[in-house]
Scaffold this active site. Structure first.
Site, mmCIF file in Angstrom:
data_model
loop_
_atom_site.group_PDB
_atom_site.id
_atom_site.type_symbol
_atom_site.label_atom_id
_atom_site.label_comp_id
_atom_site.label_asym_id
_atom_site.label_seq_id
_atom_site.Cartn_x
_atom_site.Cartn_y
_atom_site.Cartn_z
ATOM 1 N N GLN A 99 -2.369 47.488 59.941
ATOM 2 C CA GLN A 99 -3.660 46.940 60.339
ATOM 3 C C GLN A 99 -4.700 47.391 59.327
ATOM 4 O O GLN A 99 -4.934 48.583 59.145
ATOM 5 C CB GLN A 99 -4.057 47.416 61.741
ATOM 6 C CG GLN A 99 -5.341 46.775 62.242
ATOM 7 C CD GLN A 99 -5.830 47.404 63.524
ATOM 8 O OE1 GLN A 99 -6.298 48.552 63.514
ATOM 9 N NE2 GLN A 99 -5.714 46.688 64.632
ATOM 10 N N TYR A 169 -15.852 45.771 64.631
ATOM 11 C CA TYR A 169 -15.694 46.276 63.278
ATOM 12 C C TYR A 169 -16.472 45.357 62.326
ATOM 13 O O TYR A 169 -17.142 44.429 62.777
ATOM 14 C CB TYR A 169 -14.206 46.343 62.929
ATOM 15 C CG TYR A 169 -13.477 47.532 63.537
ATOM 16 C CD1 TYR A 169 -13.661 47.890 64.878
ATOM 17 C CD2 TYR A 169 -12.595 48.295 62.798
ATOM 18 C CE1 TYR A 169 -13.007 48.967 65.437
ATOM 19 C CE2 TYR A 169 -11.924 49.379 63.354
ATOM 20 C CZ TYR A 169 -12.132 49.712 64.671
ATOM 21 O OH TYR A 169 -11.493 50.788 65.226
ATOM 22 N N ARG A 346 -0.300 50.702 75.468
ATOM 23 C CA ARG A 346 -0.066 51.862 76.339
ATOM 24 C C ARG A 346 1.351 51.899 76.916
ATOM 25 O O ARG A 346 1.936 52.978 77.070
ATOM 26 C CB ARG A 346 -1.095 51.849 77.472
ATOM 27 C CG ARG A 346 -2.512 52.182 77.019
ATOM 28 C CD ARG A 346 -3.538 51.818 78.074
ATOM 29 N NE ARG A 346 -3.641 50.370 78.242
ATOM 30 C CZ ARG A 346 -4.447 49.779 79.122
ATOM 31 N NH1 ARG A 346 -5.214 50.522 79.916
ATOM 32 N NH2 ARG A 346 -4.495 48.460 79.206
#
Length: 396
Positions: A99, A169, A346
């Site tokens: 990423q 971002y 998760r």
């Protein structure tokens, strides 16, 4: 008939052993800004546990693009470690994505020692500094930095490069009208606010060609007033699809700057977050504003599905569904809905071998409880707090 979640699938020029993706979640295992054995083990575990593609997060294109000083900046210094990491993942039979992005206003300028930049100036709750408005020179430099980063990831034998275009971002800050107040060619209507996203995607594709797959993480909704709405996210996706530079989109949501819990549904570990923060931020989190920052959203399985279906109905390019995916029937429904991949965070952090367990019929669902107490651990080594004492990462 829909294909199996566990069937091999193409992603651009890459062949994946199945349709499962470990989503990018910052690992907290690069204290000196370099790949460590702990980071390699972190990704080796889900690779050994059956995941099709594991994603290394977060690789910054420039020093001021780190969220904080402990993150990797893509440059020659990072190449040997990244190459060791990809070799380890490949040895386990999985593919690996990097990423790549610039944190923009999510960067902690005080930690980085360099002021953060954004589409427009605003105060930073992380550094207590003013974030600078990105100049034309900044945007030219950052675009070139993405190209240099892509060249490095090809050399390090990454299979996929994921462009970070969400979560407030830098690229996302241009997309959000509440964060982009510019009057120049980078502001105004969405087509102008999307200029940086499209410019970066084009430049990176021209650099990598078919040497690796190129994807982007985009938002189905930022979850705050002035953020990217579902309509605007879909309009951006249409533009990116028409440009033809990307092999897939990963559909995410929320804002690391304005509303992080919109992405992380479930319990809100305010006390744990405050304890993990520097004193001044810890104090701020105890104020009414700070307590309101971590909103609470009830967890539900596949919580972005309804919004993501709008993207699926209007786009033909491959899509990755993300958000509360823990159950095999959720994955199967996603593939039946026409999504090409399912991305988990998760659930795989809790059980790195979850994919193997689901495929072998040992389990039908993961055991993550979505307490979200893993979130504050990003500052000390991201982990599930339910792991055994002294355990750094379960071995699949």
């Amino acid at each position: 008939m829909a294909p199996s979640v566990f069937s091999p699938v193409g992603l651009g020029p890459v062949r994946l052993r199945n349709r499962t993706v470990k989503a990018a979640t910052f690992e907290g295992r690069t204290p000196d800004g370099e790949v460590t054995d702990a980071l390699i083990d972190y990704h080796r575990a889900p690779a050994r546990g059956g995941i099709g593609l594991t994603t290394v997060a977060y690789l910054a294109v420039a020093p001021e693009g780190r969220t904080h000083a402990e993150q990797i900046v893509l440059g020659p210094r990072a190449l040997p470690g990244l190459t060791r990491l990809t070799e380890a993942v490949h040895d386990e039979g999985a593919a690996v994505a990097g990423q790549v992005g610039h944190a923009g206003p999510v960067a902690n300028g005080r930690s980085n020692g360099i002021r953060a930049i954004s589409a427009s100036s605003l105060p930073s709750p992380l550094s207590m500094q003013m974030i600078k408005t990105a100049t034309e020179q900044d945007l030219t430099r950052v675009t070139r930095a993405y190209v240099d980063a892509a060249r490095l990831l090809v050399r390090a034998r990454f299979d996929v490069l994921e462009l970070h275009m969400a979560h407030s971002y830098l690229i996302s800050s241009f997309l959000a009208p509440g964060l982009n107040r510019r009057k120049d060619r980078w502001g105004g209507p969405l087509e102008r606010r999307a200029r940086l996203a499209r410019q970066v995607a084009r430049a990176v594709r021209e650099e990598v060609g078919d040497a690796m797959a190129l994807t982007a993480k985009v938002s189905v909704s930022d979850g705050f007033r002035g953020g990217v709405t579902t309509d605007e996210g879909l309009e951006l996706a249409r533009l990116l699809e028409a440009d033809g530079h990307l092999d897939a989109l990963q559909l995410s949501g929320g804002s690391s700057l304005m509303n992080p819990m919109y992405l992380f549904r479930g319990e809100t570990p305010v006390a744990e977050f405050a304890d993990a923060m520097p004193p001044i931020v810890r104090w701020g989190m105890k104020t009414p504003f700070g307590r309101g920052f971590l909103k609470r959203y009830e967890f539900e399985e596949g919580y972005f599905r309804d919004k993501a279906l709008r993207f699926r109905h209007e786009l033909s390019m491959p899509l990755m569904l993300l958000g509360g995916i823990n159950r095999l029937d959720t994955m199967e429904r996603a593939i039946a809905d026409g999504f090409d991949f399912v991305a988990m965070g998760r659930a795989v952090l809790r059980e790195p071998d979850l994919v193997n367990r689901l495929q072998l019929g040992i389990s039908r669902a993961g055991i993550c409880t979505h307490c979200n107490r893993c979130m504050p651990t990003i500052y000390t080594g991201t982990r599930c707090v339910e792991w055994g004492p002294g355990e750094t990462i379960p071995v699949a």
